[in-house]
Motif scaffolding. Structure first.
Motif, mmCIF file in Angstrom:
data_model
loop_
_atom_site.group_PDB
_atom_site.id
_atom_site.type_symbol
_atom_site.label_atom_id
_atom_site.label_comp_id
_atom_site.label_asym_id
_atom_site.label_seq_id
_atom_site.Cartn_x
_atom_site.Cartn_y
_atom_site.Cartn_z
ATOM 1 N N LYS A 45 -127.921 17.925 102.281
ATOM 2 C CA LYS A 45 -126.626 17.327 102.626
ATOM 3 C C LYS A 45 -126.602 16.780 104.048
ATOM 4 O O LYS A 45 -125.704 16.043 104.421
ATOM 5 N N LYS A 49 -120.217 29.774 100.121
ATOM 6 C CA LYS A 49 -119.017 28.941 100.007
ATOM 7 C C LYS A 49 -117.762 29.772 100.263
ATOM 8 O O LYS A 49 -116.835 29.313 100.938
ATOM 9 N N ALA A 71 -127.807 9.179 104.874
ATOM 10 C CA ALA A 71 -128.002 8.331 103.700
ATOM 11 C C ALA A 71 -128.158 6.861 104.069
ATOM 12 O O ALA A 71 -128.974 6.161 103.466
ATOM 13 N N ARG A 73 -125.155 10.431 99.164
ATOM 14 C CA ARG A 73 -125.082 11.584 100.068
ATOM 15 C C ARG A 73 -124.591 12.822 99.322
ATOM 16 O O ARG A 73 -125.107 13.918 99.495
ATOM 17 N N GLU A 74 -123.596 12.623 98.472
ATOM 18 C CA GLU A 74 -123.016 13.737 97.702
ATOM 19 C C GLU A 74 -124.036 14.368 96.757
ATOM 20 O O GLU A 74 -124.019 15.581 96.543
ATOM 21 N N LYS A 75 -124.935 13.570 96.216
ATOM 22 C CA LYS A 75 -125.904 14.052 95.232
ATOM 23 C C LYS A 75 -127.226 14.517 95.849
ATOM 24 O O LYS A 75 -128.058 15.100 95.165
ATOM 25 N N GLN A 96 -128.917 6.967 87.829
ATOM 26 C CA GLN A 96 -127.679 6.182 87.744
ATOM 27 C C GLN A 96 -127.913 4.761 87.204
ATOM 28 O O GLN A 96 -126.972 4.104 86.802
ATOM 29 N N SER A 107 -122.917 3.946 95.793
ATOM 30 C CA SER A 107 -122.611 3.770 97.216
ATOM 31 C C SER A 107 -123.378 4.812 98.021
ATOM 32 O O SER A 107 -123.906 5.786 97.472
ATOM 33 N N THR A 108 -123.419 4.618 99.329
ATOM 34 C CA THR A 108 -124.091 5.611 100.186
ATOM 35 C C THR A 108 -123.364 6.954 100.123
ATOM 36 O O THR A 108 -124.004 7.994 100.178
ATOM 37 N N SER A 109 -122.045 6.945 99.976
ATOM 38 C CA SER A 109 -121.319 8.220 99.906
ATOM 39 C C SER A 109 -121.659 8.967 98.616
ATOM 40 O O SER A 109 -121.810 10.192 98.630
ATOM 41 N N PHE A 110 -121.809 8.250 97.498
ATOM 42 C CA PHE A 110 -122.223 8.893 96.251
ATOM 43 C C PHE A 110 -123.618 9.483 96.412
ATOM 44 O O PHE A 110 -123.870 10.621 96.013
#
Length: 166
Positions: free
Chosen positions: A74, A152, A78, A68-70, A57, A63-66
């Motif tokens: 999971k 899923k 983070a 965590r998502e990557k 990136q 951000s920490t949420s981004f």
């Protein structure tokens, strides 16, 4: 050696259970191999994964949420992971100017250097699957994708059933 002997199960309910247990059992081998590899570089697998995302990136802060998502795992915390990387000087953390509740995370020069050093050794990780041909590895990737899609679908059905009951 067949999976029944390796894990001490006399028989499986069906081939799906056998496949599932085999994946989990194999994950243990891969996970231990990855942890040993990254430990030699002073990192955990999760720390390396976070640094890899941040390098990809850069120079854009995340951000920490981004993050965590990557992440591959999971379940990683983070925020705690970023704190540890910051304490090692491998990332910088600043407050997001437009949203004070968020932080901006960037990989530092030292973090980039560690990732570059690790990049040179990554063929050692690839070697863990050297018992497969490249075509077999490609087939495995495709099969594991189908497994994730199946999971899923089941998760979505379970969630839908829970909503109906509520």
């Amino acid at each position: 050696m067949i999976i029944e002997n390796e894990v001490g199960i006399a028989s499986f309910r069906n081939e799906w259970q056998k496949a599932s247990i085999s994946i989990v059992y194999t994950y243990g081998f891969l996970s231990n191999g990855y942890e040993s590899f990254f430990k030699k570089h002073g990192l955990t697998t999760q720390q390396y994964n976070a640094l890899r995302v941040l390098r990809d990136q850069f120079p854009k802060p995340v951000s920490t949420s981004f993050l965590r998502e990557k992440m591959l795992d999971k379940m990683s915390d983070a925020s705690r992971l970023v704190s540890r990387l910051s304490a090692k000087g491998l990332v910088s953390v600043t407050q997001n100017p437009s949203d004070k509740r968020l932080v901006n995370i960037l990989i530092t020069e030292e973090g980039s250097q560690i990732i570059s050093n690790i990049d040179q050794d990554l063929p050692h990780l690839d070697a863990m699957l050297q018992g497969l041909t490249e075509k077999e590895a490609q087939t495995l990737v495709e099969l594991l994708y189908k497994v994730r899609e199946s999971i899923k679908t089941v998760d979505e059905r379970i969630a839908a059933n829970e909503e109906v009951r509520a």
